[in-house]
Design an enzyme around this catalytic site. Structure first.
Site, mmCIF file in Angstrom:
data_model
loop_
_atom_site.group_PDB
_atom_site.id
_atom_site.type_symbol
_atom_site.label_atom_id
_atom_site.label_comp_id
_atom_site.label_asym_id
_atom_site.label_seq_id
_atom_site.Cartn_x
_atom_site.Cartn_y
_atom_site.Cartn_z
ATOM 1 N N TRP A 1 -4.204 7.881 10.006
ATOM 2 C CA TRP A 1 -5.201 7.357 10.954
ATOM 3 C C TRP A 1 -6.535 8.093 10.829
ATOM 4 O O TRP A 1 -7.075 8.634 11.805
ATOM 5 C CB TRP A 1 -4.671 7.471 12.384
ATOM 6 C CG TRP A 1 -3.421 6.704 12.686
ATOM 7 C CD1 TRP A 1 -2.465 6.278 11.806
ATOM 8 C CD2 TRP A 1 -2.975 6.276 13.978
ATOM 9 N NE1 TRP A 1 -1.463 5.621 12.475
ATOM 10 C CE2 TRP A 1 -1.755 5.612 13.808
ATOM 11 C CE3 TRP A 1 -3.482 6.419 15.266
ATOM 12 C CZ2 TRP A 1 -1.031 5.060 14.882
ATOM 13 C CZ3 TRP A 1 -2.769 5.887 16.335
ATOM 14 C CH2 TRP A 1 -1.561 5.207 16.140
ATOM 15 N N TYR B 1 0.841 -1.204 0.000
ATOM 16 C CA TYR B 1 0.000 0.000 0.000
ATOM 17 C C TYR B 1 0.878 1.257 0.000
ATOM 18 O O TYR B 1 0.677 2.168 -0.806
ATOM 19 C CB TYR B 1 -0.920 -0.035 1.218
ATOM 20 C CG TYR B 1 -1.692 1.244 1.474
ATOM 21 C CD1 TYR B 1 -2.781 1.602 0.676
ATOM 22 C CD2 TYR B 1 -1.352 2.091 2.532
ATOM 23 C CE1 TYR B 1 -3.503 2.775 0.925
ATOM 24 C CE2 TYR B 1 -2.063 3.255 2.786
ATOM 25 C CZ TYR B 1 -3.135 3.588 1.979
ATOM 26 O OH TYR B 1 -3.843 4.748 2.233
#
Ligand SMILES: NC(=O)c1ccc[n+]([C@@H]2O[C@H](COP(=O)([O-])OP(=O)(O)OC[C@H]3O[C@@H](n4cnc5c(N)ncnc54)[C@H](OP(=O)(O)O)[C@@H]3O)[C@@H](O)[C@H]2O)c1
Length: 303
Positions: A156, A130
């Site tokens: 996040w 990723y």
């Protein structure tokens, strides 16, 4: 006909971040056109160029990505086409129609070996598929010849309308007496609404009456202020949820090490950002992660 409002092409419009970007864009007076699967596939270069040439947007905001971090380990080629090659098509389209490109990237481009906040000039060294594909997307923009771009790295993320850590903890905390959460990865939670605000603060600067200095464009780090481990993040979610009367069964949260919760994709042990570049450019304040989390939980309760 001459446009009176600035036009945004929002790519990945059904995703979590895009929801807040769309809300904010309309609130500050942009016209927004939405692009997402299945009607619009950013991996189709012809479609990207045709649609953007037809619309002639002033700004293209890319919130689309292959975001399944563990899934990307298995589906590396698809992740690379979406997160890497197709971002190059958006840059090409932006160049063709003279639009600003806003692209969202990730803390996972870093290896997490630092112990002090990452600045934009730090060398990326992604550890996961990723991260490698997201870095390829950044590079595709930089190599496209486009000058007017913002690459905004964030971390996040949580907010309405998405699968995210906050929703996962709330679901598990309603079901289980005990939760075991990784305590040796440190980063900064980021509310999608705050990131959407940051995007429009940067765009505002580029739209000011004086032409912006060329140095305005480029790569920025943005996350909520402060940092924590996933364990501390989970403790705060559970504490606030209890205070707000949500149905919580969890009595104990146990801090564990990364090795005790093996996942296909490695994560950086430390991915806190320095946001100085953004702070200096915008003069804005960045909300602290605990305040933003509390606000999110309150607004979520009132839905
Ligand atoms: N979530 C995080 O914690 C986090 C952290 C750091 C950075 N970021 C970055 O922030 C951005 C937004 O993340 P997010 O969590 O809001 O993403 P998200 O909710 O997963 O939304 C991504 C959207 O992109 C769409 N999409 C995927 N492939 C596409 C394609 N080929 N053509 C057009 N649309 C396509 C998806 O459609 P489908 O659902 O139909 O596939 C989905 O609507 C991404 O760039 C991500 O890498 C996220």
């Amino acid at each position: 006909m001459k446009k009176t409002q600035l036009e945004i092409a929002l790519v990945g419009a059904s995703g979590m971040l895009a929801r807040k970007v769309q809300e904010k864009a309309r609130a500050v007076g942009y016209t927004v056109s939405l692009f997402d699967l299945p009607d619009f596939n950013m991996t189709d270069r012809t479609q990207v160029l045709q649609e953007m040439t037809r619309l002639q947007p002033d700004v293209i905001i890319n919130c689309a990505a292959f975001t399944n971090v563990d899934g990307a380990e298995k589906e590396q080629s698809l992740a690379m086409v979406v997160n890497g090659t197709a971002v190059g098509y958006l840059a090409e389209a932006a160049l063709t129609v003279n639009a600003i490109l806003v692209h969202v990237s990730t803390d996972y481009v870093f290896d997490g070996q630092k112990t002090t906040p990452y600045v934009e000039a730090d060398a990326p060294n992604p550890q996961s598929a990723y991260g490698r594909t997201k870095l390829a997307g950044e590079q595709a923009i930089i190599q496209s010849g486009l000058d007017k771009y913002f690459i905004i790295r964030t971390s996040w993320l949580y907010g309405p309308g998405g699968n995210n850590f906050v929703e996962t903890i709330l679901r598990l905390a309603a079901e289980r007496e005990q939760l075991r959460i990784v305590a040796d990865q440190v980063g900064s939670p980021t509310f999608t609404g705050d990131l959407a605000d940051a995007i429009f603060r940067l765009l505002d600067l580029s739209a000011s009456p004086q032409p912006p200095a060329p140095s305005l464009y480029g790569t920025y780090h943005f996350a909520n202020e402060g940092s924590c481990s996933w364990y501390e993040f989970a403790c705060e979610i559970v504490t606030l949820a209890k205070l707000q009367g949500l149905p919580i069964k969890t009595q104990t949260l146990l801090p564990i090490r990364t090795e005790e919760y093996p996942l296909p994709a490695p994560r950086p042990a430390y991915s806190v950002f320095s946001k100085d570049k953004y702070l200096v450019a915008t003069g804005a304040e960045i909300p602290g992660w605990k305040d933003s989390l509390a606000n999110y939980l309150k607004s979520r309760n009132n839905l």
